[in-house]
Every structure is written in C-alpha cells, then in structure tokens.
Design an enzyme around this catalytic site. Structure first.
Site, PDB file in Angstrom:
ATOM      1  N   ARG A  50      38.303  21.237 -12.725  1.00 44.97           N
ATOM      2  CA  ARG A  50      39.265  20.154 -12.975  1.00 44.97           C
ATOM      3  C   ARG A  50      39.061  19.461 -14.319  1.00 44.97           C
ATOM      4  O   ARG A  50      39.876  18.663 -14.745  1.00 44.97           O
ATOM      5  CB  ARG A  50      39.229  19.139 -11.850  1.00 44.97           C
ATOM      6  CG  ARG A  50      37.928  18.407 -11.741  1.00 44.97           C
ATOM      7  CD  ARG A  50      37.898  17.626 -10.461  1.00 44.97           C
ATOM      8  NE  ARG A  50      36.565  17.649  -9.925  1.00 44.97           N
ATOM      9  CZ  ARG A  50      35.961  16.597  -9.399  1.00 44.97           C
ATOM     10  NH1 ARG A  50      36.593  15.458  -9.293  1.00 44.97           N
ATOM     11  NH2 ARG A  50      34.737  16.699  -8.952  1.00 44.97           N
ATOM     12  N   ASP A  92      44.065  21.265 -11.337  1.00 39.79           N
ATOM     13  CA  ASP A  92      43.849  20.418 -10.172  1.00 39.79           C
ATOM     14  C   ASP A  92      44.201  21.306  -8.980  1.00 39.79           C
ATOM     15  O   ASP A  92      45.374  21.623  -8.748  1.00 39.79           O
ATOM     16  CB  ASP A  92      44.773  19.194 -10.263  1.00 39.79           C
ATOM     17  CG  ASP A  92      44.630  18.306  -9.027  1.00 39.79           C
ATOM     18  OD1 ASP A  92      44.022  18.759  -8.031  1.00 39.79           O
ATOM     19  OD2 ASP A  92      45.139  17.175  -9.067  1.00 39.79           O
ATOM     20  N   LYS A 147      28.383  29.572   2.540  1.00 40.00           N
ATOM     21  CA  LYS A 147      28.067  28.410   3.340  1.00 40.00           C
ATOM     22  C   LYS A 147      28.123  27.130   2.529  1.00 40.00           C
ATOM     23  O   LYS A 147      27.863  27.199   1.336  1.00 40.00           O
ATOM     24  CB  LYS A 147      26.707  28.575   3.992  1.00 40.00           C
ATOM     25  CG  LYS A 147      25.557  28.707   2.972  1.00 40.00           C
ATOM     26  CD  LYS A 147      24.254  28.745   3.659  1.00 40.00           C
ATOM     27  CE  LYS A 147      23.724  27.370   3.920  1.00 40.00           C
ATOM     28  NZ  LYS A 147      22.975  26.797   2.791  1.00 40.00           N
ATOM     29  N   HIS A 177      23.236  34.604   0.748  1.00 39.78           N
ATOM     30  CA  HIS A 177      22.541  35.241  -0.380  1.00 39.78           C
ATOM     31  C   HIS A 177      21.246  35.950   0.044  1.00 39.78           C
ATOM     32  O   HIS A 177      20.759  36.808  -0.671  1.00 39.78           O
ATOM     33  CB  HIS A 177      22.312  34.254  -1.535  1.00 39.78           C
ATOM     34  CG  HIS A 177      21.209  33.261  -1.330  1.00 39.78           C
ATOM     35  ND1 HIS A 177      21.385  32.093  -0.640  1.00 39.78           N
ATOM     36  CD2 HIS A 177      19.912  33.248  -1.737  1.00 39.78           C
ATOM     37  CE1 HIS A 177      20.249  31.411  -0.635  1.00 39.78           C
ATOM     38  NE2 HIS A 177      19.338  32.088  -1.288  1.00 39.78           N
ATOM     39  N   LYS A 181      18.932  40.023  -0.909  1.00 36.96           N
ATOM     40  CA  LYS A 181      17.538  40.100  -1.355  1.00 36.96           C
ATOM     41  C   LYS A 181      16.992  41.502  -1.069  1.00 36.96           C
ATOM     42  O   LYS A 181      17.230  42.070  -0.006  1.00 36.96           O
ATOM     43  CB  LYS A 181      16.671  39.042  -0.652  1.00 36.96           C
ATOM     44  CG  LYS A 181      17.001  37.619  -1.142  1.00 36.96           C
ATOM     45  CD  LYS A 181      15.993  36.622  -0.610  1.00 36.96           C
ATOM     46  CE  LYS A 181      16.457  35.187  -0.795  1.00 36.96           C
ATOM     47  NZ  LYS A 181      16.071  34.559  -2.037  1.00 36.96           N
ATOM     48  N   GLU A 215       9.761  26.404   2.166  1.00 33.85           N
ATOM     49  CA  GLU A 215      10.187  26.027   0.820  1.00 33.85           C
ATOM     50  C   GLU A 215       9.289  24.918   0.295  1.00 33.85           C
ATOM     51  O   GLU A 215       8.857  24.061   1.065  1.00 33.85           O
ATOM     52  CB  GLU A 215      11.616  25.494   0.855  1.00 33.85           C
ATOM     53  CG  GLU A 215      12.632  26.457   1.399  1.00 33.85           C
ATOM     54  CD  GLU A 215      14.014  25.877   1.249  1.00 33.85           C
ATOM     55  OE1 GLU A 215      14.593  26.004   0.165  1.00 33.85           O
ATOM     56  OE2 GLU A 215      14.504  25.251   2.215  1.00 33.85           O
ATOM     57  N   ASP A 234      21.310  24.200   7.703  1.00 34.52           N
ATOM     58  CA  ASP A 234      21.229  24.604   6.297  1.00 34.52           C
ATOM     59  C   ASP A 234      20.552  25.962   6.126  1.00 34.52           C
ATOM     60  O   ASP A 234      20.922  26.744   5.264  1.00 34.52           O
ATOM     61  CB  ASP A 234      20.447  23.532   5.508  1.00 34.52           C
ATOM     62  CG  ASP A 234      20.445  23.798   4.005  1.00 34.52           C
ATOM     63  OD1 ASP A 234      21.522  24.062   3.449  1.00 34.52           O
ATOM     64  OD2 ASP A 234      19.365  23.733   3.384  1.00 34.52           O
ATOM     65  N   HIS A 239      20.413  31.982   7.059  1.00 37.97           N
ATOM     66  CA  HIS A 239      19.407  32.889   6.488  1.00 37.97           C
ATOM     67  C   HIS A 239      18.441  33.459   7.540  1.00 37.97           C
ATOM     68  O   HIS A 239      18.219  34.665   7.602  1.00 37.97           O
ATOM     69  CB  HIS A 239      18.603  32.178   5.397  1.00 37.97           C
ATOM     70  CG  HIS A 239      19.459  31.529   4.346  1.00 37.97           C
ATOM     71  ND1 HIS A 239      20.634  32.085   3.893  1.00 37.97           N
ATOM     72  CD2 HIS A 239      19.320  30.373   3.650  1.00 37.97           C
ATOM     73  CE1 HIS A 239      21.168  31.299   2.961  1.00 37.97           C
ATOM     74  NE2 HIS A 239      20.402  30.257   2.811  1.00 37.97           N
TER      75      HIS A 239
END
Ligand code: BG6
Length: 489
Positions: A50, A92, A147, A177, A181, A215, A234, A239
């Site tokens: 935008r 837009d 996601k 993703h 891997k 993580e 999440d 995953h």
C-alpha cells in the site's frame, strides 16, 4: 514428484511485498534460488503493497533486506539478474478497481500468475474478490498462503471458503515452511527407502518417540499477535503436527500429492482426542519468566515490550499424544515446543524397545535402548546410537554406547542445503503441490487442537512458569516421568 508441464515462467505477485515475511524470508529465498539459477529466466517478481514506491525503490528495499537477513555477501552478477525481475505496484487491496493496474502488469498468455498472500488473513477475502472481479485469473493461476490459516476450525473454514470461491483446491498452495526443511523431507527417504526402518517402524520395536522444537527467541515485537495465539496454535497445530504425520504415516502409494495427503490425514484422524477428562495428565502449558540465555539476562514473557501483565498465554507446550491405529498402539509420542528455551534445537528421537534379556550384565547392567536421533536444526543430520564392544583382549566383553553419525554438511559437502522457504517457493513456481497442506489436513488438525484449547479454557489453570534459558517447566519432566521416561537433554 515433479510436474514437468509446469516448468513455465511465472508472474510471482507478492501481496505485502514490503512486510516482514516478504523482507525477511521471501525475497531472501528468491535471491538464493536465483544464485543457484533455479528460477526460470522469464519469471518476474511483482511486489504489491500500500505504500508509494518506485520500481527502483522496491529494488533498493530488497537490497537492504538482503544485506540485513542474507548473512552472506551479495554477489553483484546475481543481484543484477535478480533485480531485473523486480517491479512494484502500489495498491489498496481493499479497492476492487485498483486490480486493473495489476491486470496491466501481468501477462497470463506467457506466464502463470502465482499470487503469494504475504498479508494478514483479514485481507484474503478482498484480494480474492479483487483478483476475481478483474478477470486476471486463469485456470493455471495459483495462490500461496500460510499460517495463520485461522485460529480455530471455524475461522479456518471461513478463510478456506472465501478462497474456494475463487481458486479451486488444486490451485491453492498452503505453506508450512517446516515441510520444506531438508531433514523433514528426508524422513520420507529414511523411512521408505531403508529396509531396516521400514520393517522396524511400529509398536513391535519402538517404545516411544519424542519431538522437540525448542526456540531461543522470545516474542520480540510480536507480542500482540503471539498473545492471541499462544505456542499451541503458533507452532504445534502446524509445524509439530506436520513432523508427526511424516513420522507416523503409512507408506504412501507414490510421491504424488494426493497419496501423501491421504496418508497424513489418516494419522490426524487417528489422534486420540485430548479433552477435559485427560487434559491434566496429557498436557503442560508454560510461560517463561526472566532468566539467562548464553550468559545474557533476558526479560520474562510478561515483561516483554507491549505485554499485558495479566496474560496467561502459553509460550511452552508439552503433550503426550497417542495415535489410535494398529501401527502405533501403545507407542506414545511426546511433543514439546517453547520460546526462550535453553538453545535452538529441533529434533526427533526414536527410542527403540529395550532387549528382553541382557547377556552382558557384567559390563552393562541395563542395556540402554537403541535410539535414532534426527536433527532438523541447527545442524541437520541423523545419528543412530548403538552398543559396541570396547576393543581389547580382556576376558570380559565390555560394552559402550557409540554413535553412527551422519552430518549432512559433512556427507553432502558438494550440495547446498536450502531452507524451507526456498524449497517451497520453488515448488509453488513449478506447480508441484506435494509439500503443501490440503484443506482437509488443516481442518483435521484444528479439530484436534480446538479440543485441547477448549479443555484448557475450561480448567482455566495458569501456565507453569519456567525461567528463560531452561528446558521448560518441571511439570514437563513429570509428564514423561509418570510413564517412566525422560526427555532427551
Ligand atoms: C513460525 C512461528 O511459524 O515459526 C514463529 O510463527 C517461530 O513463532 C518460527 O519462531 C520458527 O521457525 P524456524 O524455522 O526458525 O524453526
């Protein structure tokens, strides 16, 4: 696996081209593909966002992103080739008449239009309608989205329904993703190309399986998104469940998308529901407090920038998962994932059963079970722990635990190891849907996750605290200890 027909040039349109996902991941991955000459020479990349910007300004932003996130020197020749593909449109996305300029910029006669939705899901509907009304789309057009595809079953259905009004299921590429891997893909090879594993991959020989996605990062500027989401939605809904389906599925008939999707769905359907009646014994929720990571002090979840001090969102989850089918009867899968953990580590550990009888008691009282350890990141590789005789001419046979260690970077020195996004973007450009998620898979995964989320809401327990830099709350140790087992540390 490849659909040779689809190796046509594309017009890759990135909606949200100046956003975080695009700058951190998509443009970097595209550059890496360029460096390996994997992008069709006539493919173009059209950034849409935008904010006002010239084509040259978009190229400049891309260059700056590469400097920031590529972690290697930018090659001038590659950059020249790559930047020649880039152009930019200010739009837009909520205004249907603005799609005319996109129409003018693409060339559906010679190129396949691949629409990458790197924007918030609330814009998906507008983009789908805008694309549809402007008449740009052809049967060959594709859309790529990732996601969060909803935050529960019903919101995910809403998104999928909107998309389905414009794209048929074959045109939709839903990204996780992790499926790009290298080591996740290698699970297929490991399981279905090696007879030692194909014949030993079931309840007769396997005791249990652990999947850890730890993580080091905290929330870092994403507090608002993350706090509404939590680690279960999440990371685990997507995953970890994807890794689980690759480990647990039956051999697919072939490597076509349909065969693989069918087998994965069967695993998701066989997951034993976690409900109010068993949520206490099967799940642990945690939230990090302040602590130390690599010697540096880091704040707790509630002290992060923008935090609501009352939040009870989990940044850690551990689960015992049971799969109700013949292959996995009585073989628990223990899954754990958390932010701000001791170090970044993603791995799968398969514990084989202990031998029924030990003839080496003098040297080893309890022979430990063989273990297969699959390292997904940071250092991709596969290890098998076996017991070996210690060389020597002593009267006794002395046994020691040893490792057969296959490190990808050592063994495959001549081959580049690409990241998940590179692989998946390339497959979307090639038109190969095998590594993408079907609607049914996503909805099945949400059905199972919703039940856990509902049970948590019902019992309304606060998450267990764990210091940043640790391996999670003590309760997660107890989750396995109750079954006489322990996490791989
Ligand atoms: C994303 C999550 O999907 O995956 C992030 O939204 C998480 O919260 C990230 O940090 C982890 O990805 P990777 O590839 O670094 O393990």
């Amino acid at each position: 696996m490849k659909d040779k027909k689809a190796f046509k040039p594309c017009d890759l349109v990135i909606f949200g081209a100046l956003g975080d996902l695009s700058r951190r991941k998509l443009l970097i991955s595209l550059y890496r593909l360029e460096r390996s000459s994997l992008i069709e020479p006539d493919t173009r990349i059209i950034g849409v966002d935008r904010y006002p910007q010239e084509n040259s300004g978009f190229a400049q932003i891309t260059h700056t992103s590469l400097q920031e996130f590529l972690h290697e020197e930018i090659n001038d020749t590659v950059w020249e080739r790559f930047s020649a593909r880039l152009s930019y449109l200010q739009m837009d996305l909520t205004q249907p008449d603005q799609y005319k300029q996109l129409h003018a910029a693409i060339d559906p006669k010679t190129r396949i239009m691949v629409n990458y939705f790197a924007v918030s899901p609330f814009l998906f509907k507008c983009i789908c309608q805008g694309l549809d009304k402007s008449g740009i789309l052809t049967e060959e057009s594709r859309m790529v989205m990732e996601k969060p595809i909803g935050h529960d079953l019903s919101s995910s259905k809403e998104i999928n329904d909107e998309v389905a009004k414009v794209f048929n299921e074959k045109q939709v590429y839903r990204i996780d993703h992790y499926l790009g891997k290298e080591t996740v893909l290698n699970l297929l090879a490991l399981r279905f190309a090696n007879s030692i594993f194909t014949t030993n991959w079931n309840h007769n020989t396997i005791d249990h399986i652990q999947i850890t996605v730890a993580e080091e990062v905290g929330i870092e500027g994403r507090w608002e998104y993350f706090d509404k989401t939590g680690q279960l939605r999440d990371m685990l809904q997507n995953h970890l469940l994807q890794i689980l389906t690759f480990i647990a599925m039956e051999p697919p008939v072939n490597l076509e998308a349909r065969s693989i999707h069918n087998e994965k769905i069967k695993v998701l359907e066989a997951l034993r529901p976690i409900t109010i009646s068993n949520v206490h014994e099967k799940t642990v929720r945690g939230q990090y407090t302040g602590g130390y990571l690599k010697g540096k002090s880091v704040p707790g979840y509630l002290e992060e920038e923008g935090a609501n001090k009352e939040s009870t969102t989990e940044s850690f989850v551990a689960l015992r998962v049971d799969i109700d089918n013949w292959r996995w009867a009585d073989v628990p899968f223990y899954l754990r994932t958390g932010k701000r953990m001791h170090n970044k580590r993603t791995e799968i550990v398969v514990y084989f059963k202990q031998l029924p009888h030990n003839i080496f008691k003098d040297s080893y009282r309890d022979l430990p079970p063989n273990r297969l350890i699959i390292h997904l990141q940071p250092n991709e590789g596969v290890e098998i722990e076996i017991l070996n005789k210690i060389p020597g001419i002593d009267e006794d046979i002395k046994i020691q635990k040893t490792k057969l260690d296959l490190s990808f970077s050592e063994t495959f020195k001549q081959h580049s190891i690409f990241g998940g996004y590179e692989k998946l973007i390339l497959e979307a450009l090639r038109g190969n849907p095998t590594l993408f998620l079907s609607r049914e898979e996503i909805e099945q995964a949400w059905t199972w996750i919703d039940s856990i989320q509902d049970a948590w809401a019902h019992i309304n327990d606060a998450p267990k605290p764990y210091p940043a830099g640790s391996w999670g709350p003590i309760a997660s140790v107890a989750l396995l200890a109750r079954d006489g087992r322990a996490w791989e540390e």
